[in-house]
Design an enzyme around this catalytic site. Structure first.
Site, short mmCIF file in Angstrom:
data_model
loop_
_atom_site.label_atom_id
_atom_site.label_comp_id
_atom_site.label_asym_id
_atom_site.label_seq_id
_atom_site.Cartn_x
_atom_site.Cartn_y
_atom_site.Cartn_z
N GLY A 14 -8.43 -10.20 5.89
CA GLY A 14 -7.79 -9.07 5.21
C GLY A 14 -7.22 -9.52 3.87
O GLY A 14 -6.23 -8.97 3.38
N ARG A 18 -3.00 -5.44 0.66
CA ARG A 18 -1.66 -5.67 0.11
C ARG A 18 -0.99 -6.87 0.75
O ARG A 18 -0.41 -7.73 0.08
CB ARG A 18 -0.79 -4.42 0.27
CG ARG A 18 -1.15 -3.28 -0.66
CD ARG A 18 -0.13 -2.15 -0.58
NE ARG A 18 -0.10 -1.55 0.75
CZ ARG A 18 -0.87 -0.52 1.11
NH1 ARG A 18 -1.74 -0.02 0.25
NH2 ARG A 18 -0.80 -0.01 2.31
N MET A 19 -1.04 -6.94 2.09
CA MET A 19 -0.39 -8.04 2.79
C MET A 19 -1.21 -9.31 2.70
O MET A 19 -0.65 -10.41 2.54
CB MET A 19 -0.14 -7.67 4.24
CG MET A 19 1.05 -6.76 4.46
SD MET A 19 2.58 -7.37 3.70
CE MET A 19 2.59 -9.08 4.23
N ALA A 106 -1.08 -10.18 12.67
CA ALA A 106 0.03 -9.40 12.13
C ALA A 106 -0.36 -7.94 11.91
O ALA A 106 0.44 -7.15 11.42
CB ALA A 106 0.51 -10.01 10.82
N THR A 108 -0.94 -4.14 12.72
CA THR A 108 -0.27 -3.21 13.62
C THR A 108 -1.21 -2.05 13.97
O THR A 108 -2.29 -1.92 13.42
CB THR A 108 1.02 -2.67 12.99
OG1 THR A 108 0.70 -1.97 11.77
CG2 THR A 108 1.98 -3.80 12.68
N ALA A 130 2.73 -10.20 17.12
CA ALA A 130 4.00 -9.48 17.12
C ALA A 130 3.84 -8.26 16.23
O ALA A 130 3.10 -8.30 15.24
CB ALA A 130 5.13 -10.36 16.60
N HIS A 166 8.72 3.74 5.98
CA HIS A 166 7.64 2.92 5.42
C HIS A 166 7.01 3.65 4.24
O HIS A 166 7.24 4.83 4.02
CB HIS A 166 6.58 2.61 6.48
CG HIS A 166 6.99 1.50 7.42
ND1 HIS A 166 7.70 1.74 8.57
CD2 HIS A 166 6.78 0.16 7.37
CE1 HIS A 166 7.91 0.59 9.20
NE2 HIS A 166 7.37 -0.38 8.49
N LYS A 170 1.08 4.00 4.88
CA LYS A 170 1.01 3.51 6.26
C LYS A 170 0.32 4.54 7.15
O LYS A 170 0.66 5.73 7.13
CB LYS A 170 2.41 3.20 6.80
CG LYS A 170 2.41 2.54 8.17
CD LYS A 170 3.79 2.02 8.53
CE LYS A 170 3.82 1.41 9.92
NZ LYS A 170 2.89 0.27 10.05
N GLY A 176 4.74 0.01 14.72
CA GLY A 176 4.71 -0.88 15.87
C GLY A 176 6.05 -1.56 16.08
O GLY A 176 6.46 -1.82 17.23
#
Length: 280
Positions: A14, A18-19, A106, A108, A130, A166, A170, A176
Site C-alpha cells: 500500500g 496516504r499511510m 494496519a 482497517t 490491531a 475521521h 474514510k 475499527g
C-alpha cells in the site's frame, strides 16, 4: 527465524496510499530499516515511480510495483507492513505466508473471514494486527478498561458513548478503533451489553446495557476518539487525538521492530503485546 543483526529489510504494502507513503518516509529516515520493496495495486498511477520520491523524500532506489519479490530472493523482506485496503489484504497475507515474512497489518475494515485468515496465517508466521497502530490509542484503550472496571457497578448506572472523528475519505464506519474500544469496554460490562450505532427518532430512554457509537466525517481529520463515561451528577471524557498520520506509521514500524528484534515466533500479536501491556 534468526534474530536480526543489521537493518531490517522492509517491504511496504500500500506504498502509494496516504499511510503507506508515511511508512515509507519514516522507514527511510530510520537506520534500523532498509526499504527493499514498495507494493501497490496494479491500477495505481504511481507504479514505476521511486517510492521515496512518491513519499516526498529523496529517491530511495526502490520503484513502486504491483509484483512481490520472488520467494527466496535475496530481497525477500524480513518484515512487511500492510497499510492498504481490505480488498488487497488477502494477497498480502498469502504472500507473507509463502515467503515466511513477519507481517504487520494496519489496514482497517477487515471482514470476519479476513480476520480468520490472519489467525490462520499466524500458525506459520508472526503477525501483529490491531485496529490502530497509535501508541497513545492503545494506552487509552487500557485506561478505558480500567475506568469501566472501576465504575461498572456505580450507583445510578454507567453510560458509555463512543464518538469518533475521521477524514471525509474514510470508507468504514464506525472506525475499527471505536469498535475495539467498545469490545474492551463490553468485556468489563458483561455479556448483556448491546451496541447501538447512532440514534434517530423516538428511541425511548437509554438502557444501561448500551454502548453508543457516533461516527463523524470531517475534512482531513487523521483520527480522534472520545469515550464518554456518564454517571448521575458527573462524567469522565477520555479523548485521544492524532494531529497527523505519523503516529500510525511510527507505531506500525515499532511493531515490525518488535517482531524482528524480539525474534518472535509464529503467532497473532496485538499492539498491547508490542507495548508490554498484555495480561497473562
Amino acid at each position: 527465524m534468526a534474530a536480526s543483526t543489521g537493518p531490517i529489510s522492509l517491504t511496504v504494502h500500500g506504498a502509494a496510499g496516504r499511510m503507506g507513503r508515511r511508512v515509507v518516509a519514516l522507514g527511510l529516515a530510520d537506520p534500523d530499516f532498509q526499504l527493499v520493496g514498495a507494493i501497490d495495486h496494479g491500477q495505481s498511477d504511481q507504479l514505476g515511480k521511486d517510492a521515496g520520491a512518491v513519499a516526498g523524500e529523496a529517491p530511495a532506489g526502490i520503484e513502486i510495483s504491483s509484483d512481490w519479490p520472488a520467494t527466496g530472493d535475496k530481497n525477500t523482506p524480513q518484515a512487511v507492513v500492510d497499510f492498504s485496503l481490505p480488498e488487497a489484504v488477502d494477497g498480502c497475507i498469502a504472500h507473507c505466508v509463502q515467503a515466511g515474512s513477519p507481517l504487520v497489518v494496519a489496514t482497517t475494515g477487515l471482514s470476519d473471514q479476513q480476520k480468520q485468515s490472519l489467525s490462520d496465517a499466524a500458525a506459520s508466521i508472526p503477525v501483529v494486527w490491531a485496529p490502530s497502530m497509535s501508541l497513545a490509542v492503545n494506552l487509552s484503550m487500557k485506561i478505558a478498561e480500567q475506568i469501566t472496571a472501576a465504575l461498572k457497578d456505580v450507583s445510578g448506572g454507567l453510560d458509555v458513548e463512543i464518538l469518533e472523528r475521521h477524514h471525509r475519505f474514510k470508507a468504514d464506519a464506525p472506525s475499527g478503533t471505536a469498535l475495539k474500544f467498545g469490545e474492551l469496554i463490553a468485556g468489563q460490562l458483561g455479556e448483556s451489553t448491546t451496541h447501538v450505532h447512532g440514534r434517530e427518532g423516538h428511541t425511548g430512554a437509554r438502557t444501561r446495557e448500551e454502548i453508543g457509537y457516533h461516527a463523524i466525517r470531517v475534512g482531513d481529520n487523521p483520527g480522534e476518539h472520545t469515550i464518554v463515561f456518564g454517571m448521575l451528577g458527573e462524567k469522565i471524557e477520555l479523548n485521544v487525538a492524532a494531529s497527523n498520520r505519523d503516529c500510525y506509521a511510527s507505531g506500525a514500524l515499532a511493531a515490525a521492530k518488535w517482531l524482528i528484534h524480539e525474534n518472535k515466533p509464529a503467532g497473532l500479536y496485538s499492539m498491547f503485546d508490542v507495548l508490554g501491556m498484555s495480561q497473562d
